[in-house]
Design an enzyme around this catalytic site. Structure first.
Site, PDB file in Angstrom:
ATOM      1  N   TYR A   3      -9.208  14.054  -6.078  1.00 25.73           N
ATOM      2  CA  TYR A   3      -9.627  15.293  -5.417  1.00 25.73           C
ATOM      3  C   TYR A   3      -8.779  15.514  -4.171  1.00 25.73           C
ATOM      4  O   TYR A   3      -8.384  14.566  -3.502  1.00 25.73           O
ATOM      5  CB  TYR A   3     -11.113  15.264  -5.050  1.00 25.73           C
ATOM      6  CG  TYR A   3     -11.538  14.140  -4.128  1.00 25.73           C
ATOM      7  CD1 TYR A   3     -11.590  14.324  -2.745  1.00 25.73           C
ATOM      8  CD2 TYR A   3     -11.910  12.894  -4.643  1.00 25.73           C
ATOM      9  CE1 TYR A   3     -11.996  13.305  -1.897  1.00 25.73           C
ATOM     10  CE2 TYR A   3     -12.312  11.866  -3.803  1.00 25.73           C
ATOM     11  CZ  TYR A   3     -12.350  12.077  -2.439  1.00 25.73           C
ATOM     12  OH  TYR A   3     -12.748  11.063  -1.602  1.00 25.73           O
ATOM     13  N   PRO A   4      -8.474  16.771  -3.858  1.00 25.59           N
ATOM     14  CA  PRO A   4      -7.787  17.102  -2.607  1.00 25.59           C
ATOM     15  C   PRO A   4      -8.803  17.400  -1.515  1.00 25.59           C
ATOM     16  O   PRO A   4      -9.954  17.753  -1.808  1.00 25.59           O
ATOM     17  CB  PRO A   4      -6.995  18.353  -2.976  1.00 25.59           C
ATOM     18  CG  PRO A   4      -7.861  19.041  -3.993  1.00 25.59           C
ATOM     19  CD  PRO A   4      -8.593  17.942  -4.744  1.00 25.59           C
ATOM     20  N   ARG A  36       0.815  -1.217   0.000  1.00 29.99           N
ATOM     21  CA  ARG A  36       0.000   0.000   0.000  1.00 29.99           C
ATOM     22  C   ARG A  36       0.850   1.268   0.000  1.00 29.99           C
ATOM     23  O   ARG A  36       0.427   2.297  -0.528  1.00 29.99           O
ATOM     24  CB  ARG A  36      -0.935  -0.016   1.203  1.00 29.99           C
ATOM     25  CG  ARG A  36      -1.971  -1.124   1.149  1.00 29.99           C
ATOM     26  CD  ARG A  36      -2.789  -1.191   2.427  1.00 29.99           C
ATOM     27  NE  ARG A  36      -3.569   0.024   2.632  1.00 29.99           N
ATOM     28  CZ  ARG A  36      -4.224   0.292   3.749  1.00 29.99           C
ATOM     29  NH1 ARG A  36      -4.180  -0.553   4.764  1.00 29.99           N
ATOM     30  NH2 ARG A  36      -4.916   1.418   3.858  1.00 29.99           N
ATOM     31  N   ASP A  66      -9.334  18.638   2.961  1.00 31.59           N
ATOM     32  CA  ASP A  66      -8.864  19.072   4.277  1.00 31.59           C
ATOM     33  C   ASP A  66      -9.782  18.518   5.351  1.00 31.59           C
ATOM     34  O   ASP A  66     -10.917  18.115   5.082  1.00 31.59           O
ATOM     35  CB  ASP A  66      -8.906  20.605   4.399  1.00 31.59           C
ATOM     36  CG  ASP A  66      -7.781  21.297   3.657  1.00 31.59           C
ATOM     37  OD1 ASP A  66      -6.723  20.673   3.459  1.00 31.59           O
ATOM     38  OD2 ASP A  66      -7.967  22.472   3.279  1.00 31.59           O
ATOM     39  N   LYS A  67      -9.303  18.554   6.596  1.00 29.81           N
ATOM     40  CA  LYS A  67     -10.158  18.348   7.760  1.00 29.81           C
ATOM     41  C   LYS A  67     -10.494  19.733   8.340  1.00 29.81           C
ATOM     42  O   LYS A  67      -9.605  20.561   8.539  1.00 29.81           O
ATOM     43  CB  LYS A  67      -9.451  17.495   8.812  1.00 29.81           C
ATOM     44  CG  LYS A  67      -9.314  16.021   8.440  1.00 29.81           C
ATOM     45  CD  LYS A  67     -10.671  15.345   8.394  1.00 29.81           C
ATOM     46  CE  LYS A  67     -10.566  13.827   8.479  1.00 29.81           C
ATOM     47  NZ  LYS A  67      -9.747  13.212   7.452  1.00 29.81           N
ATOM     48  N   SER A 101     -16.851  12.765   7.584  1.00 28.66           N
ATOM     49  CA  SER A 101     -16.963  13.551   6.354  1.00 28.66           C
ATOM     50  C   SER A 101     -17.999  14.662   6.501  1.00 28.66           C
ATOM     51  O   SER A 101     -17.764  15.810   6.105  1.00 28.66           O
ATOM     52  CB  SER A 101     -17.325  12.643   5.180  1.00 28.66           C
ATOM     53  OG  SER A 101     -17.415  13.376   3.981  1.00 28.66           O
TER      54      SER A 101
END
Length: 248
Positions: free
Chosen positions: A144-145, A130, A147-148, A222
């Site tokens: 896609y990029p 991995r 953020d948190k 999410s």
């Protein structure tokens, strides 16, 4: 202060998106276009050799929509090697007609949110697979990029390690529903690019991207903490189809 998650880091990754200057490309004599394509294919042959030696990997996809026309995704052991590849591509004749559209620099990442034993994780075959992946040759790709979020009560970085681990565990359970349908590669980019992570999805059925991302939106991690950049979706460009793709 909350405890930072430790990461396992693998190959460096470059997503290099270009648009094609078709108007200028059409003005080239046919012989010069063919020479430019041959030069590019010779460069890709070098990438193929590296991949066969398991010292890196690559993927080339044409992008659907107007954000870009083509994507070169490159994995290498060092940032220097990524830079060398980018420079070598830019020096080709074909690159005169490939205009920068977007790029993303990151490194393949696994986090320690899922508890592990005392064994050195870098010596575990599945972990190594991995961290140093050979990219799938699927029909479709989605990148896609993300953020948190760090706002008010929805500040990911103020949660405890236990809270973050539980949220990520539930998130991972959603992803496992798509095993065999979608391959996901997560790359970390804190301090390397504008977002914190890059997500690259591979599948032979593009509809699975929509289904997976939509279902994951309902995961608490999410719904509360996810912030996303632009999505890029493309179709695989086999090297035997390069000449026909650039034919005008």
């Amino acid at each position: 202060m909350s405890e930072a998650a430790q990461t396992l880091d693998g190959w460096y990754c470059l997503h290099d998106f270009r648009t094609i200057d078709w108007s200028a490309w059409k003005t080239l004599p046919n012989e010069e276009r063919e020479a430019a394509i041959s030069e590019f294919l010779a460069l890709v042959d070098q990438w193929e050799t590296t991949e066969s030696e398991k010292q890196g990997s690559h993927a080339v996809y044409t992008i659907v929509g107007q954000k870009a026309d083509i994507l070169f995704m490159i994995l290498r052991p060092t940032l220097d090697e990524l830079h060398e590849i980018e420079t070598a591509l830019n020096k080709t004749k074909l690159a005169d007609y490939l205009l920068p559209a977007y790029s993303y620099v990151s490194v393949v990442e696994l986090s320690n949110y899922l508890a592990s034993g005392s064994e050195d994780p870098y010596q575990i075959p599945e972990v190594r697979r991995r961290l140093y992946p050979i990219l799938p040759k699927t029909n479709y790709i989605c990148f896609y990029p993300m953020d948190k979020r760090r706002q008010g009560n929805d500040n990911w970085y103020m949660l405890s390690m236990e809270q973050r681990r539980e949220l990520m565990r539930a998130h991972g359970m959603t992803g496992r529903k798509y095993a065999g349908k979608v391959t996901q590669i997560i790359t970390g980019s804190v301090g390397l690019d504008d977002f914190e992570w890059g997500v690259t999805l591979f599948s032979d059925d593009a509809l699975q991207f929509k289904k997976l991302v939509y279902e994951m939106r309902f995961d608490e991690v999410s719904a509360r903490f996810g912030e996303f950049g632009s999505f890029f979706v493309g179709t695989r460009l086999p090297m035997e189809n390069v000449s026909s793709f650039f034919h005008v």
